[in-house]
Scaffold this motif. Structure first.
Motif, PDB file in Angstrom:
ATOM      1  N   MET A  27      26.362 -27.863 -30.347  1.00  0.00           N
ATOM      2  CA  MET A  27      27.460 -28.408 -31.134  1.00  0.00           C
ATOM      3  C   MET A  27      27.482 -29.932 -31.013  1.00  0.00           C
ATOM      4  SD  MET A  27      30.829 -26.067 -30.773  1.00  0.00           S
ATOM      5  CE  MET A  27      30.696 -24.319 -30.620  1.00  0.00           C
ATOM      6  N   ASN A  28      27.957 -30.561 -32.066  1.00  0.00           N
ATOM      7  CA  ASN A  28      28.080 -32.024 -32.085  1.00  0.00           C
ATOM      8  C   ASN A  28      29.513 -32.385 -31.679  1.00  0.00           C
ATOM      9  OD1 ASN A  28      27.728 -34.728 -32.521  1.00  0.00           O
ATOM     10  ND2 ASN A  28      27.644 -34.584 -34.743  1.00  0.00           N
ATOM     11  N   TYR A  29      29.728 -32.591 -30.387  1.00  0.00           N
ATOM     12  CA  TYR A  29      31.074 -32.846 -29.862  1.00  0.00           C
ATOM     13  C   TYR A  29      31.582 -34.219 -30.296  1.00  0.00           C
ATOM     14  CZ  TYR A  29      29.749 -28.913 -26.932  1.00  0.00           C
ATOM     15  OH  TYR A  29      29.324 -27.687 -26.494  1.00  0.00           O
ATOM     16  N   ALA A  30      32.854 -34.267 -30.629  1.00  0.00           N
ATOM     17  CA  ALA A  30      33.489 -35.528 -31.048  1.00  0.00           C
ATOM     18  C   ALA A  30      33.734 -36.400 -29.819  1.00  0.00           C
ATOM     19  CB  ALA A  30      34.802 -35.240 -31.763  1.00  0.00           C
ATOM     20  N   SER A  31      33.438 -37.673 -29.946  1.00  0.00           N
ATOM     21  CA  SER A  31      33.649 -38.591 -28.835  1.00  0.00           C
ATOM     22  C   SER A  31      35.134 -38.940 -28.696  1.00  0.00           C
ATOM     23  CB  SER A  31      32.809 -39.860 -29.032  1.00  0.00           C
ATOM     24  OG  SER A  31      33.234 -40.548 -30.189  1.00  0.00           O
ATOM     25  N   TRP A  32      35.436 -39.671 -27.640  1.00  0.00           N
ATOM     26  CA  TRP A  32      36.817 -39.989 -27.302  1.00  0.00           C
ATOM     27  C   TRP A  32      37.500 -40.833 -28.376  1.00  0.00           C
ATOM     28  CZ3 TRP A  32      39.899 -44.231 -26.094  1.00  0.00           C
ATOM     29  CH2 TRP A  32      41.109 -43.944 -25.456  1.00  0.00           C
ATOM     30  N   GLY A  33      36.801 -41.795 -28.965  1.00  0.00           N
ATOM     31  CA  GLY A  33      37.393 -42.696 -29.957  1.00  0.00           C
ATOM     32  C   GLY A  33      38.011 -41.974 -31.148  1.00  0.00           C
ATOM     33  N   PRO A  34      37.250 -41.136 -31.859  1.00  0.00           N
ATOM     34  CA  PRO A  34      37.837 -40.399 -32.981  1.00  0.00           C
ATOM     35  C   PRO A  34      38.958 -39.450 -32.556  1.00  0.00           C
ATOM     36  CG  PRO A  34      35.457 -40.385 -33.151  1.00  0.00           C
ATOM     37  CD  PRO A  34      35.799 -40.983 -31.820  1.00  0.00           C
ATOM     38  N   ARG A  35      38.828 -38.865 -31.371  1.00  0.00           N
ATOM     39  CA  ARG A  35      39.895 -37.984 -30.883  1.00  0.00           C
ATOM     40  C   ARG A  35      41.180 -38.769 -30.667  1.00  0.00           C
ATOM     41  NH1 ARG A  35      37.981 -33.138 -27.331  1.00  0.00           N
ATOM     42  NH2 ARG A  35      40.158 -33.320 -26.765  1.00  0.00           N
TER      43      ARG A  35
END
Length: 139
Positions: free
Chosen positions: A1-9
């Motif tokens: 899976m392509n996990y979302a990084s902290w910035g977009p979260r």
């Protein structure tokens, strides 16, 4: 899976927060303290205060629990192209688990908010709440 990084979260959370902020402002400005007619003293929040608080909770609940649970995307997540899904299934988690995940964010905050920073070093970029309810945020 392509996990979302902290910035977009974090950005998605800020967008979701900003959507509800006007309700809080209106609650304070328009629903300020009532005044006792006989004594002239403040009596506590007026009825409009509670109207705007309930509206704010309803909008936030619709966004963060219903939409995020059903589609995997709150308005903030949708704007930033990320999605909340079950770790094992890869599917949206449903209303109930989205609500439980928000409750689990208490754990993220209780330890000096370290849980919110956990995605910075975690392999799956999960908060502690994500680990508790077994969710991930993906691109």
């Amino acid at each position: 899976m392509n996990y979302a990084s902290w910035g977009p979260r974090a950005g998605a959370y800020i967008i979701d927060f900003l959507i509800v902020t006007p309700f809080s402002i209106l609650a304070v400005v328009l629903g300020g303290p009532g005044v006792d007619a006989e004594t002239g003293q403040a009596t506590g929040p007026g009825p409009l205060y509670w109207v705007f608080i309930v509206l704010g909770i309803a909008v936030s609940g619709y966004n963060r629990w219903y939409l995020a649970g059903k589609t995997g995307q709150s308005w903030g997540k949708k704007a930033l192209g990320i999605q909340l899904v079950g770790d094992a299934s890869g599917q949206p988690i449903g209303f109930g688990m989205a609500f439980v995940r928000d409750l689990a964010h208490f754990v993220d905050g209780i330890i000096c908010y370290i849980g919110y920073l956990w995605p910075l070093w975690d392999a799956k970029k999960q908060t502690l709440a994500d680990k508790i309810v077994k969710t991930v945020v993906v691109r």
